[in-house]
Design a protein around this motif. Structure first.
Motif, PDB file in Angstrom:
ATOM      1  N   MET A  35      -0.412 -17.731   7.717  1.00 53.20           N
ATOM      2  CA  MET A  35      -1.068 -16.436   7.761  1.00 53.20           C
ATOM      3  C   MET A  35      -0.137 -15.406   8.404  1.00 53.20           C
ATOM      4  O   MET A  35       0.785 -15.764   9.121  1.00 53.20           O
ATOM      5  CB  MET A  35      -2.377 -16.528   8.550  1.00 53.20           C
ATOM      6  CG  MET A  35      -3.365 -17.555   8.006  1.00 53.20           C
ATOM      7  SD  MET A  35      -3.868 -17.272   6.302  1.00 53.20           S
ATOM      8  CE  MET A  35      -5.045 -15.967   6.528  1.00 53.20           C
ATOM      9  N   LYS A  36      -0.386 -14.115   8.132  1.00 48.98           N
ATOM     10  CA  LYS A  36       0.437 -13.052   8.718  1.00 48.98           C
ATOM     11  C   LYS A  36       0.273 -12.987  10.230  1.00 48.98           C
ATOM     12  O   LYS A  36       1.243 -12.841  10.956  1.00 48.98           O
ATOM     13  CB  LYS A  36       0.075 -11.703   8.105  1.00 48.98           C
ATOM     14  CG  LYS A  36       0.551 -11.553   6.683  1.00 48.98           C
ATOM     15  CD  LYS A  36       0.222 -10.185   6.142  1.00 48.98           C
ATOM     16  CE  LYS A  36       0.695 -10.059   4.705  1.00 48.98           C
ATOM     17  NZ  LYS A  36       0.288  -8.795   4.106  1.00 48.98           N
ATOM     18  N   LYS A  37      -0.967 -13.084  10.700  1.00 47.52           N
ATOM     19  CA  LYS A  37      -1.226 -13.058  12.141  1.00 47.52           C
ATOM     20  C   LYS A  37      -1.515 -14.471  12.618  1.00 47.52           C
ATOM     21  O   LYS A  37      -2.189 -15.237  11.933  1.00 47.52           O
ATOM     22  CB  LYS A  37      -2.430 -12.170  12.451  1.00 47.52           C
ATOM     23  CG  LYS A  37      -2.204 -10.708  12.145  1.00 47.52           C
ATOM     24  CD  LYS A  37      -3.405  -9.897  12.558  1.00 47.52           C
ATOM     25  CE  LYS A  37      -3.183  -8.430  12.269  1.00 47.52           C
ATOM     26  NZ  LYS A  37      -4.355  -7.612  12.606  1.00 47.52           N
ATOM     27  N   GLN A  38      -1.030 -14.790  13.803  1.00 49.12           N
ATOM     28  CA  GLN A  38      -1.289 -16.128  14.306  1.00 49.12           C
ATOM     29  C   GLN A  38      -2.641 -16.218  14.998  1.00 49.12           C
ATOM     30  O   GLN A  38      -3.194 -15.216  15.442  1.00 49.12           O
ATOM     31  CB  GLN A  38      -0.173 -16.578  15.229  1.00 49.12           C
ATOM     32  CG  GLN A  38      -0.017 -15.814  16.509  1.00 49.12           C
ATOM     33  CD  GLN A  38       1.157 -16.327  17.319  1.00 49.12           C
ATOM     34  OE1 GLN A  38       1.974 -17.080  16.824  1.00 49.12           O
ATOM     35  NE2 GLN A  38       1.245 -15.898  18.553  1.00 49.12           N
ATOM     36  N   HIS A  39      -3.165 -17.421  15.077  1.00 48.93           N
ATOM     37  CA  HIS A  39      -4.424 -17.697  15.751  1.00 48.93           C
ATOM     38  C   HIS A  39      -4.200 -17.551  17.260  1.00 48.93           C
ATOM     39  O   HIS A  39      -3.075 -17.723  17.725  1.00 48.93           O
ATOM     40  CB  HIS A  39      -4.863 -19.128  15.386  1.00 48.93           C
ATOM     41  CG  HIS A  39      -6.260 -19.443  15.755  1.00 48.93           C
ATOM     42  ND1 HIS A  39      -6.566 -20.249  16.816  1.00 48.93           N
ATOM     43  CD2 HIS A  39      -7.440 -19.065  15.209  1.00 48.93           C
ATOM     44  CE1 HIS A  39      -7.890 -20.359  16.914  1.00 48.93           C
ATOM     45  NE2 HIS A  39      -8.434 -19.649  15.943  1.00 48.93           N
TER      46      HIS A  39
END
Length: 69
Positions: free
Chosen positions: A14-18
């Motif tokens: 994903m583009k943003k991390q968890h």
């Protein structure tokens, strides 16, 4: 723009991390909404398909590749 190809069981980036620090997610449910599970902490999130396709960078490991090995 070309549609991204993904299927149930794929590990995607994903583009943003968890918040746990991992940006790898496993697709565990597909439909109008897609449920993804964080590979790091196992937390799952249900998001609309359009938002998922926008925020997905690439498929890291396909379900077909995992089944063969």
């Amino acid at each position: 723009m070309e549609r991204k190809i993904f299927q149930l069981g794929d590990i995607v980036q994903m583009k943003k991390q968890h918040p746990c620090g991992s940006n790898e997610m496993e697709i565990i449910r597909m439909g109008m909404d897609i449920r993804i599970k964080c590979v790091g902490c196992k937390h799952s999130v249900l998001i609309p398909r359009a938002k998922f396709e926008k925020n997905m960078k690439k498929v890291l490991r396909s379900a077909e590749d995992l089944a063969e090995s």
